[in-house]
Write a protein that holds these residues in place. Structure first.
Motif, PDB file in Angstrom:
ATOM      1  N   GLU A   1       1.225   0.507 -18.026  1.00 21.10           N
ATOM      2  CA  GLU A   1       0.674   1.422 -17.400  1.00 21.10           C
ATOM      3  C   GLU A   1      -0.177   1.065 -16.178  1.00 21.10           C
ATOM      4  O   GLU A   1      -0.551   1.823 -15.377  1.00 21.10           O
ATOM      5  N   THR A   2      -0.547   0.013 -16.125  1.00 25.66           N
ATOM      6  CA  THR A   2      -1.328  -0.706 -15.064  1.00 25.66           C
ATOM      7  C   THR A   2      -0.645  -1.442 -14.067  1.00 25.66           C
ATOM      8  O   THR A   2      -1.250  -2.183 -13.149  1.00 25.66           O
ATOM      9  N   VAL A   3       0.721  -1.857 -14.248  1.00 25.91           N
ATOM     10  CA  VAL A   3       1.487  -2.704 -13.260  1.00 25.91           C
ATOM     11  C   VAL A   3       2.369  -1.993 -12.422  1.00 25.91           C
ATOM     12  O   VAL A   3       2.972  -1.005 -12.846  1.00 25.91           O
TER      13      VAL A   3
ATOM     14  N   GLN B   1       0.914  -1.160  -0.003  1.00 27.10           N
ATOM     15  CA  GLN B   1       0.030   0.179  -0.015  1.00 27.10           C
ATOM     16  C   GLN B   1       0.864   1.247  -0.174  1.00 27.10           C
ATOM     17  O   GLN B   1       0.551   2.148  -0.989  1.00 27.10           O
ATOM     18  N   ALA B   2       1.891   1.322   0.967  1.00 31.68           N
ATOM     19  CA  ALA B   2       2.693   2.337   0.898  1.00 31.68           C
ATOM     20  C   ALA B   2       3.603   2.622  -0.388  1.00 31.68           C
ATOM     21  O   ALA B   2       3.805   3.682  -0.806  1.00 31.68           O
ATOM     22  N   GLU B   3       3.956   1.518  -0.946  1.00 31.74           N
ATOM     23  CA  GLU B   3       4.893   1.600  -2.096  1.00 31.74           C
ATOM     24  C   GLU B   3       3.793   2.186  -3.335  1.00 31.74           C
ATOM     25  O   GLU B   3       4.356   2.714  -4.315  1.00 31.74           O
ATOM     26  N   THR B   4       2.730   1.552  -3.302  1.00 36.64           N
ATOM     27  CA  THR B   4       1.551   2.093  -4.437  1.00 36.64           C
ATOM     28  C   THR B   4       1.500   3.340  -4.260  1.00 36.64           C
ATOM     29  O   THR B   4       1.357   4.041  -5.177  1.00 36.64           O
TER      30      THR B   4
ATOM     31  N   ALA C   1      -3.550   5.779 -13.532  1.00 33.09           N
ATOM     32  CA  ALA C   1      -3.602   4.317 -13.468  1.00 33.09           C
ATOM     33  C   ALA C   1      -3.233   3.751 -12.196  1.00 33.09           C
ATOM     34  O   ALA C   1      -3.762   2.617 -11.556  1.00 33.09           O
ATOM     35  N   VAL C   2      -2.155   4.355 -11.470  1.00 30.60           N
ATOM     36  CA  VAL C   2      -1.744   3.928 -10.149  1.00 30.60           C
ATOM     37  C   VAL C   2      -2.799   4.197  -9.063  1.00 30.60           C
ATOM     38  O   VAL C   2      -2.848   3.382  -8.265  1.00 30.60           O
ATOM     39  N   TRP C   3      -3.387   5.199  -9.241  1.00 31.52           N
ATOM     40  CA  TRP C   3      -4.478   5.516  -8.252  1.00 31.52           C
ATOM     41  C   TRP C   3      -5.750   4.595  -8.163  1.00 31.52           C
ATOM     42  O   TRP C   3      -6.284   4.021  -7.314  1.00 31.52           O
ATOM     43  N   GLU C   4      -6.004   4.122  -9.585  1.00 30.00           N
ATOM     44  CA  GLU C   4      -6.992   3.250  -9.647  1.00 30.00           C
ATOM     45  C   GLU C   4      -6.669   1.829  -8.825  1.00 30.00           C
ATOM     46  O   GLU C   4      -7.636   1.124  -8.649  1.00 30.00           O
TER      47      GLU C   4
ATOM     48  N   GLU D   1       4.477   5.377  -5.500  1.00 29.06           N
ATOM     49  CA  GLU D   1       4.546   5.322  -7.012  1.00 29.06           C
ATOM     50  C   GLU D   1       3.704   6.376  -7.586  1.00 29.06           C
ATOM     51  O   GLU D   1       3.728   6.984  -8.524  1.00 29.06           O
ATOM     52  N   ALA D   2       2.417   6.435  -7.095  1.00 34.02           N
ATOM     53  CA  ALA D   2       1.266   7.292  -7.387  1.00 34.02           C
ATOM     54  C   ALA D   2       1.767   8.915  -7.306  1.00 34.02           C
ATOM     55  O   ALA D   2       1.631   9.605  -7.954  1.00 34.02           O
TER      56      ALA D   2
END
Length: 532
Positions: A530-532, A414-417, A464-467, A420-421
């Motif tokens: 884009e989504t990974v 979660q923190a890494e995402t 994409a990252v937020w999604e 990234e976002a």
């Protein structure tokens, strides 16, 4: 090695490694176990004996290079002290501890020959550490320390081995000479890497043809290793230095080269790592031959004692090296968090040995300079093999449950995402500003629909990252991100089917089909990234 056994080794190792991905234990352990069983199958050729003259110059450089380019230069620099204490200090300490105990344990084993054994089993393995770290999801700093240690410790071990071997075969080595040889090998290897890394990187970014760039990429680890060894320096350190630099600067290389290079090196790493672990198991029959008077319970007792010394020496080194610098330096206490007792315990337990130790052991000469047999060579091979197998099996199998038992926090997805976002949002904002600057120039004039398409690409990339953090589809359980990727691939699949039908109907030829399919492949890869 004949062609057919080599093909069987590579194909069989790849098949086992692929199947092992569904197993509850790391794939390297499954490969070792299969190799142990296969070594006693009638008809298995003796050509699977590990040849150090093949492994060290041909297999070790690409294995180290792939680990180095995937490592973090900034992370290693931040963890330089613990990495240096483990990759240099611990290897020398373990070599002395194992050598001294082996000298006392085995009747008639000279101290110099025992120190050869100590140097052989001292270094944890880069491939083993990286494979297990990926599987168990260790905290990032622990992973960095283990990877950094395993990248650099081979140079220390090989140099220590050469010094001990010179004394064992009667070349009259001295402590001063050994220290001097170590300094020359280490500093020379680093210097060789520093000398090569900038010209190699310059050549990489100047070549415009992806095929030539990837050919150069495949040659780089061998060039670095061969050049350093040619000047009597450490080829291991030269490869690591070049790999760290090129990996840190990889963003400057052409995108087509990066895509091809990543795919090629992933395949090479997979095949080499699989084959290497299978080779470890296949050595059992070889090392059991010629034990002579040491067969049976006596050899087993020696193996247990050496294994325990290897494990205990790591604990004896890791804890002081983790806490003594903190006690002596207020700056370290201010800049670094207290590791507690759990992280050093995991670092100490994650000391799996690997194929480098076996390759060095097989390079022990059969005779010394006077023509007499090398003291207890077959026993040293056996003790090296049992140490490698013992650490891989016992520590490799128990490490994941040990981490869960200790409650050691791993990486936080979660923190890494979120990080990234936020990074993507900042990059997209800069790209949008740059786009408006470019569109303001009349030389870059575009019809409004095309300009809006560029803006939509940036918006899609930013969102994409937020999604991925959004709610799941109540029907499929997918995130919005997963649904988008699945639908995009379905659309591309429909187009691909039409292109194939048109080719079969002779409306387009095969060359045009390959062009159209490559375009779809790039679009599908872009949608996936884009989504990974």
């Amino acid at each position: 090695m004949p062609v057919l056994p080599l093909l069987l080794l590579v194909a069989g190792s790849a098949a086992v490694a692929g199947a092992a991905r569904r197993a509850p234990v790391p794939a390297p352990l499954v490969l070792v176990a299969v190799g142990l069983v296969v070594s006693f199958v009638p008809g298995v050729p003796a050509s699977y004996e590990l040849d150090p003259h093949v492994f060290l110059p041909l297999l070790l450089p690409p294995l180290l290079y792939t680990a180095a380019i995937d490592s973090s230069y900034l992370g290693l620099r931040a963890a330089l002290r613990p990495v240096a204490l483990l990759s240099v200090g611990y290897v020398l300490f373990a070599a002395l501890a194992v050598g001294w105990v082996a000298h006392l344990l085995v009747p008639g084993l000279p101290l110099t020959a025992a120190l050869v054994l100590g140097a052989v089993v001292a270094p944890p393995d880069a491939v083993a550490a990286t494979a297990v770290a990926r599987r168990v999801g260790l905290p990032s700093r622990v992973t960095t320390i283990l990877q950094g240690e395993s990248l650099l410790n081979d140079a220390t071990a090989i140099t220590a081995y050469r010094v001990a071997l010179a004394a064992a075969v009667g070349e009259g080595a001295t402590w001063a000479g050994g220290i001097g040889e170590f300094a020359v090998a280490a500093l020379g290897g680093i210097a060789a890497g520093l000398l090569l890394m900038v010209p190699l990187h310059w050549l990489r970014i100047r070549l415009k043809e992806p095929l030539l760039q990837n050919t150069l990429s495949l040659l780089i680890p061998f060039v670095a290793y061969g050049f350093a060894e040619w000047v009597h320096a450490s080829g291991v350190l030269a490869v690591v230095v070049v790999g760290l630099y090129l990996g840190h600067r990889n963003w400057q290389v052409d995108f087509a080269t990066r895509l091809q290079e990543a795919a090629v090196w992933r395949m090479i790493a997979f095949l080499l790592e699989s084959s290497v672990f299978a080779l470890i198991g296949l050595q059992l029959k070889v090392v059991l031959e010629g034990l002579g008077e040491h067969e049976g319970a006596r050899a087993a007792w020696y193996a247990v004692v050496v294994f325990l010394v290897v494990v205990a020496s790591r604990f004896l080194w890791v804890y002081p090296s983790a806490f003594v610098p903190r006690l002596l330096s207020a700056r370290i206490r201010e800049r670094e968090e207290n590791p507690g007792w759990k992280r050093p315990f995991v670092v100490a337990w994650a000391g799996m040995r690997g194929v480098v130790s076996l390759a060095i052991a097989f390079s022990i000469p059969v005779t010394v300079h006077g023509g007499e047999p090398f003291p207890e060579r077959n026993l040293l091979l056996f003790l090296t093999f049992t140490t490698v197998i013992g650490t891989l099996v016992l520590q490799g199998v128990t490490l994941p449950p040990l981490i869960r038992l200790l409650g050691l926090p791993g990486r936080d997805p979660q923190a890494e995402t979120l990080a990234e976002a936020n990074a993507q949002a900042q990059a997209s904002l800069a790209a949008e500003q740059r786009l408006e600057e470019l569109l303001a120039d009349e030389r870059n004039a575009l019809p409004p629909p095309l300009a809006d398409r560029l803006r939509m690409v940036l918006e899609r990339r930013r969102n994409a990252v937020w999604e991925r953090l959004g709610t799941a589809n109540p029907v499929t359980g997918e995130s919005v991100d997963d649904t988008y990727r699945r639908l995009a691939r379905a659309l591309i699949g429909a187009e691909r089917a039409v292109f194939v039908e048109l080719r079969d109907a002779r409306y387009i030829d095969d060359e045009m089909l390959r062009t159209l399919l490559r375009r779809l492949d790039l679009e599908e890869a872009a949608a996936y990234r884009e989504t990974v």
